[in-house]
Design a protein around this motif. Sequence first.
Motif, PDB file in Angstrom:
ATOM      1  N   LYS A 226      38.376  45.776  43.332  1.00 30.99           N
ATOM      2  CA  LYS A 226      39.313  46.459  42.437  1.00 30.99           C
ATOM      3  C   LYS A 226      40.292  45.478  41.804  1.00 30.99           C
ATOM      4  O   LYS A 226      40.790  45.719  40.696  1.00 30.99           O
ATOM      5  CB  LYS A 226      40.062  47.552  43.195  1.00 30.99           C
ATOM      6  CG  LYS A 226      39.209  48.753  43.573  1.00 30.99           C
ATOM      7  CD  LYS A 226      40.048  49.805  44.265  1.00 30.99           C
ATOM      8  CE  LYS A 226      39.202  51.005  44.668  1.00 30.99           C
ATOM      9  NZ  LYS A 226      40.011  52.036  45.389  1.00 30.99           N
ATOM     10  N   GLU A 237      42.475  54.812  36.994  1.00 24.59           N
ATOM     11  CA  GLU A 237      42.610  55.779  38.090  1.00 24.59           C
ATOM     12  C   GLU A 237      41.252  56.302  38.550  1.00 24.59           C
ATOM     13  O   GLU A 237      41.126  56.861  39.647  1.00 24.59           O
ATOM     14  CB  GLU A 237      43.502  56.945  37.656  1.00 24.59           C
ATOM     15  CG  GLU A 237      42.902  57.859  36.595  1.00 24.59           C
ATOM     16  CD  GLU A 237      43.046  57.323  35.183  1.00 24.59           C
ATOM     17  OE1 GLU A 237      42.566  57.994  34.244  1.00 24.59           O
ATOM     18  OE2 GLU A 237      43.634  56.223  35.010  1.00 24.59           O
ATOM     19  N   GLU A 240      40.115  55.158  42.066  1.00 25.27           N
ATOM     20  CA  GLU A 240      40.941  55.436  43.243  1.00 25.27           C
ATOM     21  C   GLU A 240      40.114  55.782  44.476  1.00 25.27           C
ATOM     22  O   GLU A 240      40.447  55.377  45.594  1.00 25.27           O
ATOM     23  CB  GLU A 240      41.918  56.569  42.933  1.00 25.27           C
ATOM     24  CG  GLU A 240      43.050  56.160  41.999  1.00 25.27           C
ATOM     25  CD  GLU A 240      44.019  57.312  41.751  1.00 25.27           C
ATOM     26  OE1 GLU A 240      43.770  58.434  42.270  1.00 25.27           O
ATOM     27  OE2 GLU A 240      45.017  57.094  41.036  1.00 25.27           O
TER      28      GLU A 240
END
Length: 317
Positions: A226, A237, A240
């Motif tokens: 990430k 997002e 996530e």
Amino acid sequence: MNKRQIKVAAIQSAPLLFDKQSAMDRIDDKTREAARQGAELIVFPEVFLPGYPRGLSFGARVGSRTAGGRKDWERYWASSIDVPGPETVVFGELAKELGVYLVIGVVERDQDFSRATLYNSVIYIGPDGRLLGKHRKLVPTGSERLLWGQGDGSTLPVIDTPFGRIGGLICWENYMPLARTALYAQGIDIYIAPTADARDTWQATIRHIACEGRCFVIACNQFATKASYPADLDGYEELEQDDEILSRGGSAIVGPLGDYVAGPLYDEEGIVFATLDLDEIPQSRFDFDVVGHYSRPDVFQLVVNEKKQEIVRKTEG
């Protein structure tokens, strides 16, 4: 003069995605590191420049696209390159300085028409600094088709070198048996398979190709986390719920009887090295030559259209 041995390197790494300069710097750094350890053929993963945007939707759903997704895609487009172009000149200077062959996965901008279409491409740079050829992925897989256009038969090169003929296919187009056959028919010796597939089944694929084509296979994947993604992406997002490691790698080098020569390397950044003995190729084809004595052209034939496909053709009236 023909060389019967060559040291090769598969780079397992990732740049900061959507950042052309990050990729350029990483290519320079990793090429120098591999060359210092004696590598003469250095391979980078699928779309290393500017990175494989795993996990991102670019705001696309059936029947709609978002403004934020369009902005993310434009950022990806802006970090892509022309082939040939200024970046390939830089790669040529690097290859010439170090005396190495470079094979790099890039996102290529169309230069012929609108300049908006992108291609998932692999470029080949020689130790004299010349751009020797490129290959555009024939069929992007799944949602990749929203990002990249389709290549054609004009970019299926197999390139002569002092240590044998090199070429390859990208990721899942390696599952296209006729595309593989088109390369086998050109006498490929070192088959390059950059990918974004880190699953165990990919290892079965590259070992099968090596055994089928009686060639060495250099399979190269990114190690991406990430932290490889800029946090200001509109679609950030979406990552996530994903694990911190988004691509675990699996880069490996396989011999012409299907056995591992080096790797696979998982769960870390690194370089997979191997010294290839090219005498193993004719030895391996003693009992199986897929386009030679083990073929049946009276039963099976393949036609390859190598003509560049153009939507607009200008003629003089």
